[in-house]
Every structure is written in structure tokens, then in C-alpha cells.
Design an enzyme around this catalytic site. Structure first.
Site, PDB file in Angstrom:
ATOM      1  CB  CYS A   1      -0.996  -0.045   1.158  1.00 44.58           C
ATOM      2  SG  CYS A   1      -2.458   0.969   0.859  1.00 44.58           S
ATOM      3  CG  HIS A   2       0.248   5.093   1.673  1.00 41.50           C
ATOM      4  ND1 HIS A   2      -1.054   4.691   1.529  1.00 41.50           N
ATOM      5  CD2 HIS A   2       0.291   6.376   1.252  1.00 41.50           C
ATOM      6  CE1 HIS A   2      -1.777   5.696   1.046  1.00 41.50           C
ATOM      7  NE2 HIS A   2      -0.982   6.732   0.870  1.00 41.50           N
TER       8      HIS A   2
END
Length: 183
Positions: free
Chosen positions: A109-110
Site C-alpha cells: 500500500c503506502h
């Protein structure tokens, strides 16, 4: 041969990213450390504490990260934690060292924000969460629309909903590296 991984995170981490990856690594028999700033206890975006339970190993400090100790580094999401972590030079040096050593560098994800700042995505194929797409492109990666991308020892996952496929990619990639190293 037991394998070893470290999850690198910080205050405001995406709770389910850390919980899922931690317990999946343990389930596969891996030794798992979690690194935080100064090895301090911290809390996720939705209140999950680190360390998570009474069986968890003590947290380690970013400064204690060593390429020689790990087969894989897992960089989890929650935009707050990766944004904090990517500002720590020792973590960036560790991530770059893991990539250079041919060990698994996996961002969820991030989490790839840390990979961007460590300079390990240049000339690689990667997928990206929509909010990171421009950063990953500007870091020199070719962004491919996919749930999970494996490019050599670099693994990216575009969204935490694909954590199952992400962890399968981590295990398969680590196995291939271990087989190559033992040949």
C-alpha cells in the site's frame, strides 16, 4: 533453514497491514522483528499497539537494522507511518542495502513510499496505490496496473486488500533467492 524478516513501521501504521504480515510470517516459521523509532512502543491508526501481544518479541530500533540479519524487509502502509519512516536515513540505507544484497524488499500500500526515498524503484516494474502512483513514476519505476508486482527481489502491492497475494509473493521470492544462493 529458518528465514528472518523485519517489518519496518512507525506511529500511525495501518493496523491490519502489520497484524496480517506479522502473523503470516510467524505461521510460515519465520523469525520476525518489528522495527520502530528507538524501538519504542507505538500505536496503529485504529489503535492496535506494538508490541501486539504477550508472545511478541521486543521491538527493535531503526538503528539496529542490519542487512546481515534478514532475508526480507516488509514495509507496511498507513500513509502516516511510511511518511515518517521515509525521513529516517538509517532506514533508507538499510532498505537500499537489502535491495543491493538481492534480498526481498516488499512494500504494501503506502509502504513503497519508503522504497521511493531509498531509491530502489528506478528501472523496476511496480504497482502503486493511487495516491503514490506519481511518486513511484517519478522515482523511475514503470507502474503497471496490478494487485502485486514482483520484479526480481522487489515486491510491490497496490492495496491492503491484496495482502494474501502479497505474502505469497514474499514467500515464493524468498524461496527462489534461497535456492539460488544454495546452488
Amino acid at each position: 533453514m529458518s528465514q528472518s524478516a523485519v517489518i519496518v513501521t512507525g506511529q500511525g501504521f495501518q493496523d491490519h497491514d502489520v497484524v496480517f504480515t506479522y502473523y503470516r510470517l510467524l505461521e510460515e516459521g519465520w523469525h520476525v522483528d518489528i522495527a520502530t523509532k528507538n524501538g519504542d512502543a507505538t500505536t496503529g491508526k485504529y489503535g492496535v499497539p506494538l508490541p501486539m501481544d504477550k508472545t511478541a518479541r521486543p521491538l527493535i530500533a531503526y538503528e539496529d537494522l542490519s542487512v546481515d540479519l534478514y532475508d526480507a524487509v516488509i514495509l507496511t502502509g498507513g500513509h502516516e507511518a511510511p511518511d515518517r519512516v521515509r525521513q529516517v536515513r538509517s532506514v533508507l540505507d538499510f532498505v537500499a542495502g537489502m535491495a543491493e544484497a538481492g534480498k526481498v524488499v516488499a512494500g504494501l500500500c503506502h509502504g513503497p513510499w519508503i522504497m521511493v526515498s531509498a531509491g530502489v524503484l528506478r528501472n523496476r516494474k511496480a504497482c502503486a496505490y493511487i495516491g503514490l502512483r506519481d511518486d513511484v513514476v517519478n522515482a523511475g519505476a514503470e507502474v503497471v496496473e496490478s494487485d502485486v508486482i514482483v520484479d526480481g527481489n522487489i515486491i510491490t502491492c497496490s492495496y491492503y486488500g491484496y495482502m494474501g497475494a502479497f505474502m505469497r509473493a514474499v514467500f515464493e521470492t524468498a524461496q527462489k533467492i534461497a535456492e539460488k544462493d544454495s546452488a
